[in-house]
Design a protein around this motif. Sequence first.
Motif, short mmCIF file in Angstrom:
data_model
loop_
_atom_site.label_atom_id
_atom_site.label_comp_id
_atom_site.label_asym_id
_atom_site.label_seq_id
_atom_site.Cartn_x
_atom_site.Cartn_y
_atom_site.Cartn_z
N GLU A 285 -24.79 -42.15 10.82
CA GLU A 285 -26.04 -41.74 10.17
C GLU A 285 -26.52 -40.40 10.70
N VAL A 286 -26.46 -40.23 12.02
CA VAL A 286 -26.88 -38.96 12.63
C VAL A 286 -25.98 -37.83 12.14
N LYS A 287 -24.68 -38.10 12.10
CA LYS A 287 -23.72 -37.10 11.63
C LYS A 287 -24.01 -36.73 10.17
N ALA A 288 -24.31 -37.73 9.35
CA ALA A 288 -24.63 -37.49 7.94
C ALA A 288 -25.92 -36.68 7.82
N ASP A 289 -26.91 -36.99 8.67
CA ASP A 289 -28.16 -36.23 8.66
C ASP A 289 -27.92 -34.77 9.00
N PHE A 290 -27.10 -34.53 10.02
CA PHE A 290 -26.78 -33.15 10.39
C PHE A 290 -26.01 -32.44 9.28
N ALA A 291 -25.08 -33.15 8.65
CA ALA A 291 -24.32 -32.55 7.56
C ALA A 291 -25.24 -32.21 6.39
N GLU A 292 -26.19 -33.10 6.12
CA GLU A 292 -27.15 -32.85 5.04
C GLU A 292 -28.03 -31.65 5.37
N ALA A 293 -28.47 -31.57 6.61
CA ALA A 293 -29.30 -30.43 7.03
C ALA A 293 -28.50 -29.14 6.94
N ASP A 294 -27.25 -29.18 7.38
CA ASP A 294 -26.39 -27.99 7.29
C ASP A 294 -26.18 -27.57 5.84
N ALA A 295 -25.98 -28.55 4.97
CA ALA A 295 -25.79 -28.24 3.56
C ALA A 295 -27.06 -27.61 2.97
N ALA A 296 -28.21 -28.12 3.37
CA ALA A 296 -29.47 -27.57 2.87
C ALA A 296 -29.66 -26.13 3.36
#
Length: 131
Positions: free
Chosen positions: A50-61
């Motif tokens: 979940e943390v990794k997905a959150d970081f990936a989402e933030a990076d994508a944004a």
Amino acid sequence: MDSIDKLLAELQTECKEIQPQQQQSKSVVAKSFISSSPKSASFIDKLLAEVKADFAEADAAIELKREQEVEQERIRQEQLKVKQLEALKVQAKEWLAKIDPLSSEGLWFERFAESYPSKLEAAIEYLRSNE
């Protein structure tokens, strides 16, 4: 002394009976701890995912925002070029209206303009190179 020996023998018997029970309870506790470890490991894995997905989402944004900013800057630059070209066209029209076609500059410009589709485009290029 016999009563002490008898009492000691009873205690030893009780201890022997209690030890296997303690061993069993220790193994049950150890097994429950070991079996709960995979559960906690899977929980940790899920949490990390979940943390990794959150970081990936933030990076994508952040990347999307950067791309939008780059696109906006490109559009702004194109609009600026169009405005500059329009201003240069006005300036070139004024320059063409003032130039004497029989002067040395006018004759030179006639030869220069031969390689352009129109005198206006030649004048724009001439003024652009003299800025």
